[in-house]
Write a protein that holds these residues in place. Structure first.
Motif, PDB file in Angstrom:
ATOM      1  N   ILE A 127      38.613  30.440  34.140  1.00  0.00           N
ATOM      2  CA  ILE A 127      38.614  30.655  35.391  1.00  0.00           C
ATOM      3  C   ILE A 127      38.448  29.219  36.086  1.00  0.00           C
ATOM      4  O   ILE A 127      38.404  28.860  37.218  1.00  0.00           O
ATOM      5  CB  ILE A 127      37.571  31.245  35.999  1.00  0.00           C
ATOM      6  N   ASP A 128      38.134  28.161  35.330  1.00  0.00           N
ATOM      7  CA  ASP A 128      37.807  27.069  35.459  1.00  0.00           C
ATOM      8  C   ASP A 128      38.926  26.142  35.941  1.00  0.00           C
ATOM      9  O   ASP A 128      39.045  25.012  36.814  1.00  0.00           O
ATOM     10  CB  ASP A 128      36.954  25.878  34.787  1.00  0.00           C
ATOM     11  N   THR A 129      40.291  26.815  35.645  1.00  0.00           N
ATOM     12  CA  THR A 129      41.542  26.146  36.024  1.00  0.00           C
ATOM     13  C   THR A 129      42.291  26.673  37.108  1.00  0.00           C
ATOM     14  O   THR A 129      43.037  26.261  37.706  1.00  0.00           O
ATOM     15  CB  THR A 129      42.572  26.335  34.704  1.00  0.00           C
ATOM     16  N   ALA A 130      41.506  27.689  37.718  1.00  0.00           N
ATOM     17  CA  ALA A 130      42.303  28.478  38.890  1.00  0.00           C
ATOM     18  C   ALA A 130      42.075  27.511  40.017  1.00  0.00           C
ATOM     19  O   ALA A 130      40.828  26.888  40.412  1.00  0.00           O
ATOM     20  CB  ALA A 130      41.074  29.750  39.121  1.00  0.00           C
ATOM     21  N   ASP A 131      43.150  27.469  40.846  1.00  0.00           N
ATOM     22  CA  ASP A 131      43.346  26.760  41.952  1.00  0.00           C
ATOM     23  C   ASP A 131      43.918  27.608  43.164  1.00  0.00           C
ATOM     24  O   ASP A 131      44.806  28.086  43.000  1.00  0.00           O
ATOM     25  CB  ASP A 131      44.274  25.778  41.885  1.00  0.00           C
ATOM     26  N   PRO A 132      42.838  28.102  44.009  1.00  0.00           N
ATOM     27  CA  PRO A 132      43.018  29.079  44.944  1.00  0.00           C
ATOM     28  C   PRO A 132      44.453  28.520  46.090  1.00  0.00           C
ATOM     29  O   PRO A 132      44.987  29.483  46.599  1.00  0.00           O
ATOM     30  CB  PRO A 132      41.935  29.241  45.804  1.00  0.00           C
ATOM     31  N   GLN A 133      44.630  27.301  46.071  1.00  0.00           N
ATOM     32  CA  GLN A 133      45.956  26.804  46.999  1.00  0.00           C
ATOM     33  C   GLN A 133      47.049  26.906  46.331  1.00  0.00           C
ATOM     34  O   GLN A 133      48.145  26.643  47.014  1.00  0.00           O
ATOM     35  CB  GLN A 133      45.138  25.419  47.421  1.00  0.00           C
ATOM     36  N   THR A 134      47.131  26.837  45.057  1.00  0.00           N
ATOM     37  CA  THR A 134      48.401  26.650  44.093  1.00  0.00           C
ATOM     38  C   THR A 134      48.765  27.777  43.102  1.00  0.00           C
ATOM     39  O   THR A 134      47.705  28.375  42.753  1.00  0.00           O
ATOM     40  CB  THR A 134      48.832  25.253  43.565  1.00  0.00           C
ATOM     41  N   GLU A 135      49.704  27.718  42.485  1.00  0.00           N
ATOM     42  CA  GLU A 135      49.958  28.702  41.429  1.00  0.00           C
ATOM     43  C   GLU A 135      49.693  27.991  39.864  1.00  0.00           C
ATOM     44  O   GLU A 135      50.170  28.590  38.992  1.00  0.00           O
ATOM     45  CB  GLU A 135      51.601  29.185  41.250  1.00  0.00           C
ATOM     46  N   GLU A 136      49.173  26.861  39.807  1.00  0.00           N
ATOM     47  CA  GLU A 136      49.019  26.170  38.801  1.00  0.00           C
ATOM     48  C   GLU A 136      47.852  26.478  37.650  1.00  0.00           C
ATOM     49  O   GLU A 136      47.965  26.421  36.470  1.00  0.00           O
ATOM     50  CB  GLU A 136      48.326  24.736  39.065  1.00  0.00           C
ATOM     51  N   GLY A 137      47.229  27.520  38.236  1.00  0.00           N
ATOM     52  CA  GLY A 137      45.838  28.013  37.491  1.00  0.00           C
ATOM     53  C   GLY A 137      46.341  28.707  36.278  1.00  0.00           C
ATOM     54  O   GLY A 137      47.168  29.482  36.043  1.00  0.00           O
ATOM     55  N   LYS A 138      45.709  28.606  35.194  1.00  0.00           N
ATOM     56  CA  LYS A 138      45.854  29.404  34.097  1.00  0.00           C
ATOM     57  C   LYS A 138      44.983  30.460  33.601  1.00  0.00           C
ATOM     58  O   LYS A 138      44.800  30.892  32.633  1.00  0.00           O
ATOM     59  CB  LYS A 138      45.822  28.587  32.809  1.00  0.00           C
ATOM     60  N   ASP A 139      44.153  31.058  34.849  1.00  0.00           N
ATOM     61  CA  ASP A 139      43.077  31.855  34.682  1.00  0.00           C
ATOM     62  C   ASP A 139      43.881  33.294  34.510  1.00  0.00           C
ATOM     63  O   ASP A 139      45.171  33.556  34.899  1.00  0.00           O
ATOM     64  CB  ASP A 139      42.510  31.932  35.848  1.00  0.00           C
ATOM     65  N   HIS A 140      43.411  33.990  33.581  1.00  0.00           N
ATOM     66  CA  HIS A 140      44.031  35.465  33.304  1.00  0.00           C
ATOM     67  C   HIS A 140      42.787  36.577  32.954  1.00  0.00           C
ATOM     68  O   HIS A 140      41.583  35.902  32.795  1.00  0.00           O
ATOM     69  CB  HIS A 140      44.800  35.406  32.202  1.00  0.00           C
ATOM     70  N   TYR A 141      43.270  37.693  32.823  1.00  0.00           N
ATOM     71  CA  TYR A 141      42.117  38.675  32.957  1.00  0.00           C
ATOM     72  C   TYR A 141      42.482  39.761  32.196  1.00  0.00           C
ATOM     73  O   TYR A 141      43.506  40.117  31.690  1.00  0.00           O
ATOM     74  CB  TYR A 141      41.963  39.043  34.439  1.00  0.00           C
ATOM     75  N   THR A 142      41.346  40.375  31.520  1.00  0.00           N
ATOM     76  CA  THR A 142      41.698  41.651  30.463  1.00  0.00           C
ATOM     77  C   THR A 142      40.714  42.676  30.961  1.00  0.00           C
ATOM     78  O   THR A 142      39.692  42.489  31.208  1.00  0.00           O
ATOM     79  CB  THR A 142      41.141  41.184  29.153  1.00  0.00           C
ATOM     80  N   ILE A 143      41.412  44.130  30.631  1.00  0.00           N
ATOM     81  CA  ILE A 143      40.485  45.371  30.990  1.00  0.00           C
ATOM     82  C   ILE A 143      40.651  45.816  29.622  1.00  0.00           C
ATOM     83  O   ILE A 143      41.589  46.030  28.986  1.00  0.00           O
ATOM     84  CB  ILE A 143      41.032  46.106  32.117  1.00  0.00           C
ATOM     85  N   ASP A 144      39.350  46.155  29.281  1.00  0.00           N
ATOM     86  CA  ASP A 144      39.362  47.013  28.033  1.00  0.00           C
ATOM     87  C   ASP A 144      38.763  48.399  28.340  1.00  0.00           C
ATOM     88  O   ASP A 144      37.967  48.775  29.153  1.00  0.00           O
ATOM     89  CB  ASP A 144      38.189  46.205  26.783  1.00  0.00           C
ATOM     90  N   LEU A 145      39.443  49.270  27.865  1.00  0.00           N
ATOM     91  CA  LEU A 145      39.112  50.790  27.950  1.00  0.00           C
ATOM     92  C   LEU A 145      38.804  51.532  26.462  1.00  0.00           C
ATOM     93  O   LEU A 145      39.587  51.250  25.660  1.00  0.00           O
ATOM     94  CB  LEU A 145      39.927  51.740  28.708  1.00  0.00           C
ATOM     95  N   TRP A 146      37.722  52.176  26.321  1.00  0.00           N
ATOM     96  CA  TRP A 146      37.677  53.195  25.023  1.00  0.00           C
ATOM     97  C   TRP A 146      36.774  54.164  25.363  1.00  0.00           C
ATOM     98  O   TRP A 146      36.187  54.476  26.657  1.00  0.00           O
ATOM     99  CB  TRP A 146      36.918  52.326  23.818  1.00  0.00           C
ATOM    100  N   PRO A 147      37.043  55.523  24.866  1.00  0.00           N
ATOM    101  CA  PRO A 147      36.301  56.695  25.076  1.00  0.00           C
ATOM    102  C   PRO A 147      34.893  56.682  25.004  1.00  0.00           C
ATOM    103  O   PRO A 147      34.351  56.089  24.259  1.00  0.00           O
ATOM    104  CB  PRO A 147      36.734  57.612  23.848  1.00  0.00           C
ATOM    105  N   ALA A 148      34.242  56.976  26.148  1.00  0.00           N
ATOM    106  CA  ALA A 148      32.731  57.158  26.287  1.00  0.00           C
ATOM    107  C   ALA A 148      32.319  58.399  25.521  1.00  0.00           C
ATOM    108  O   ALA A 148      32.729  59.116  25.232  1.00  0.00           O
ATOM    109  CB  ALA A 148      32.475  57.382  27.623  1.00  0.00           C
ATOM    110  N   ASN A 149      31.089  57.890  24.751  1.00  0.00           N
ATOM    111  CA  ASN A 149      30.317  58.944  24.044  1.00  0.00           C
ATOM    112  C   ASN A 149      29.705  59.796  24.683  1.00  0.00           C
ATOM    113  O   ASN A 149      29.093  59.566  25.862  1.00  0.00           O
ATOM    114  CB  ASN A 149      29.556  58.385  22.900  1.00  0.00           C
TER     115      ASN A 149
END
Length: 156
Positions: free
Chosen positions: A134-156
């Motif tokens: 997230i420190d590479t994110a630039d809200p004004q350009t497409e240059e940022g390398k920010d990326h995101y992950t969603i993990d799902l697993w069955p709840a007990n």
């Protein structure tokens, strides 16, 4: 008791991952999983949870904050059990339990067509959201390398 066919369908749905890429606007994307999706997060965006933890959850969907707009990658992973926390993540938020009542899909605000579905059996799943670079994110350009992950697993 699960029948053999139901068990096989559940095992095929678990341990999958899918990379979604889309154009983020308003610094967010959404994961939809319920019957009564409304898409109205205006009240949620003003909460300390959304600003500090990066997500707001309802009974039908969850909105996730990003650190820049433009084309972003979101990896959605489904596991048999709780995965280890990825130590390379900048932030990790355990988002609690969601109840899946229809196929899950990710929606980017600027999507031109319907999102692709991730088939999951109906049920309760734990949800984790991780943000990377997230420190590479630039809200004004497409240059940022920010990326995101969603993990799902069955709840007990």
């Amino acid at each position: 008791m699960l029948t053999l066919l139901a068990f096989l369908v559940l095992m095929m749905a678990l341990n999958t991952e899918r990379l979604y890429e889309g154009s983020v606007s308003y610094f967010e994307f959404e994961l939809m999983y319920g019957e009564n999706y409304s898409g109205d997060y205006d009240a949620g965006r003003r909460t300390p949870q959304y600003n500090e933890l990066g997500f707001v959850k309802t009974n039908a969907s969850c909105a996730f904050r990003t650190h820049s707009n433009f084309e972003k990658s979101v990896l959605v992973r489904v596991h048999e059990k709780a995965p280890q926390v990825d130590e390379s993540a900048d932030t990790v938020s355990d988002c609690g339990i969601i109840e899946v009542s229809k196929p899950v899909f990710v929606l980017f605000p600027n999507a031109d067509g319907p999102p692709e579905k991730l088939q999951l059996p109906h049920g309760k799943y734990a949800l984790r959201y991780s943000q990377f670079k997230i420190d590479t994110a630039d809200p004004q350009t497409e240059e940022g390398k920010d990326h995101y992950t969603i993990d799902l697993w069955p709840a007990n």
